[in-house]
Design a protein around this motif. Structure first.
Motif, short mmCIF file in Angstrom:
data_model
loop_
_atom_site.label_atom_id
_atom_site.label_comp_id
_atom_site.label_asym_id
_atom_site.label_seq_id
_atom_site.Cartn_x
_atom_site.Cartn_y
_atom_site.Cartn_z
N UNK A 192 -6.48 15.77 -24.34
CA UNK A 192 -5.97 17.02 -25.33
C UNK A 192 -7.17 18.25 -24.38
N UNK A 193 -7.38 17.92 -23.12
CA UNK A 193 -7.70 18.42 -21.94
C UNK A 193 -9.17 17.72 -21.33
N UNK A 194 -9.67 16.18 -21.58
CA UNK A 194 -10.83 15.99 -21.85
C UNK A 194 -10.48 14.70 -21.21
N UNK A 240 -4.82 24.89 -14.75
CA UNK A 240 -4.22 25.68 -13.69
C UNK A 240 -5.63 25.98 -12.80
N UNK A 241 -6.32 24.69 -12.78
CA UNK A 241 -7.68 23.78 -11.92
C UNK A 241 -7.68 23.04 -11.67
N UNK A 242 -7.95 22.65 -10.27
CA UNK A 242 -8.45 21.35 -9.53
C UNK A 242 -9.47 20.76 -9.25
N UNK A 243 -9.37 19.27 -10.45
CA UNK A 243 -10.09 18.01 -10.69
C UNK A 243 -9.99 17.19 -9.74
N UNK A 244 -11.38 16.65 -9.10
CA UNK A 244 -11.20 15.18 -8.49
C UNK A 244 -11.90 14.65 -9.69
N UNK A 267 -16.18 10.31 -13.55
CA UNK A 267 -16.38 11.03 -12.92
C UNK A 267 -15.64 12.31 -12.85
N UNK A 268 -16.40 13.86 -12.81
CA UNK A 268 -15.59 14.76 -12.28
C UNK A 268 -16.42 15.20 -10.94
N UNK A 269 -15.40 15.61 -10.33
CA UNK A 269 -15.97 16.55 -8.77
C UNK A 269 -16.68 15.49 -8.11
N UNK A 270 -16.48 14.59 -8.62
CA UNK A 270 -18.13 13.67 -8.07
C UNK A 270 -19.29 13.54 -9.14
N UNK A 271 -18.99 14.15 -9.96
CA UNK A 271 -20.70 13.70 -10.49
C UNK A 271 -20.10 12.94 -12.17
N UNK A 272 -21.00 12.26 -12.27
CA UNK A 272 -21.45 11.34 -13.26
C UNK A 272 -21.22 12.18 -15.09
N UNK A 273 -19.79 12.46 -15.98
CA UNK A 273 -19.92 13.63 -17.04
C UNK A 273 -19.87 11.88 -17.86
N UNK A 274 -19.72 10.64 -17.82
CA UNK A 274 -19.76 10.54 -18.88
C UNK A 274 -19.55 8.41 -19.01
N UNK A 275 -20.39 8.02 -19.55
CA UNK A 275 -20.19 6.81 -19.78
C UNK A 275 -20.46 5.90 -20.91
N UNK A 276 -20.37 4.17 -21.21
CA UNK A 276 -20.48 3.77 -22.14
C UNK A 276 -20.60 2.43 -22.03
N UNK A 277 -21.18 1.70 -22.44
CA UNK A 277 -21.20 0.27 -22.54
C UNK A 277 -20.93 -0.64 -23.36
N UNK A 278 -21.25 -1.74 -23.22
CA UNK A 278 -20.22 -2.92 -24.40
C UNK A 278 -18.85 -3.47 -23.96
#
Length: 105
Positions: A14-16, A35-39, A52-63
């Motif tokens: 769903x685009x995520x 139509x856009x490239x992502x790493x 990570x999206x384009x080298x940046x941490x965008x989310x994390x979850x523990x446990x």
């Protein structure tokens, strides 16, 4: 034996960016445009799932429990559903990379 779905799944849902293992899902709030490239990078380190999206941490979850699976590793598909898009230059490491290492990929 381990009960439930033990497949490690990495995909766009769903685009995520989406990471799942044993129904312990981590989903980024970042919406990926068509139509856009992502790493994308997915990391599992001591019970923490990170995206990570384009080298940046965008989310994390523990446990999260330890990674364990006798099933195939899946990228871009899960349960017969397939991601629409292209995948290029896949790398799998046998240890979790640091945030700095991921940003330099």
């Amino acid at each position: 034996p381990v009960e439930g779905n033990s497949t490690l799944v990495l995909l766009i849902r769903r685009k995520h960016p989406y990471m799942a293992h044993f129904a312990n899902d981590t989903v980024s709030s970042q919406v990926l445009e068509a139509k856009r490239w992502y790493d994308l990078a997915f990391r599992f380190d001591n019970g923490v799932q990170s995206i990570f999206v384009n080298g940046e941490l965008v989310t994390s979850s523990q446990g999260h429990g330890n990674l364990y699976s006798r099933e195939e590793f899946q990228i871009g598909t899960w349960g017969g559903n397939f991601m629409k898009g292209r995948i290029c230059d896949v790398k799998v490491f046998n240890a979790a990379l640091s945030i700095k290492n991921i940003s330099e990929l």
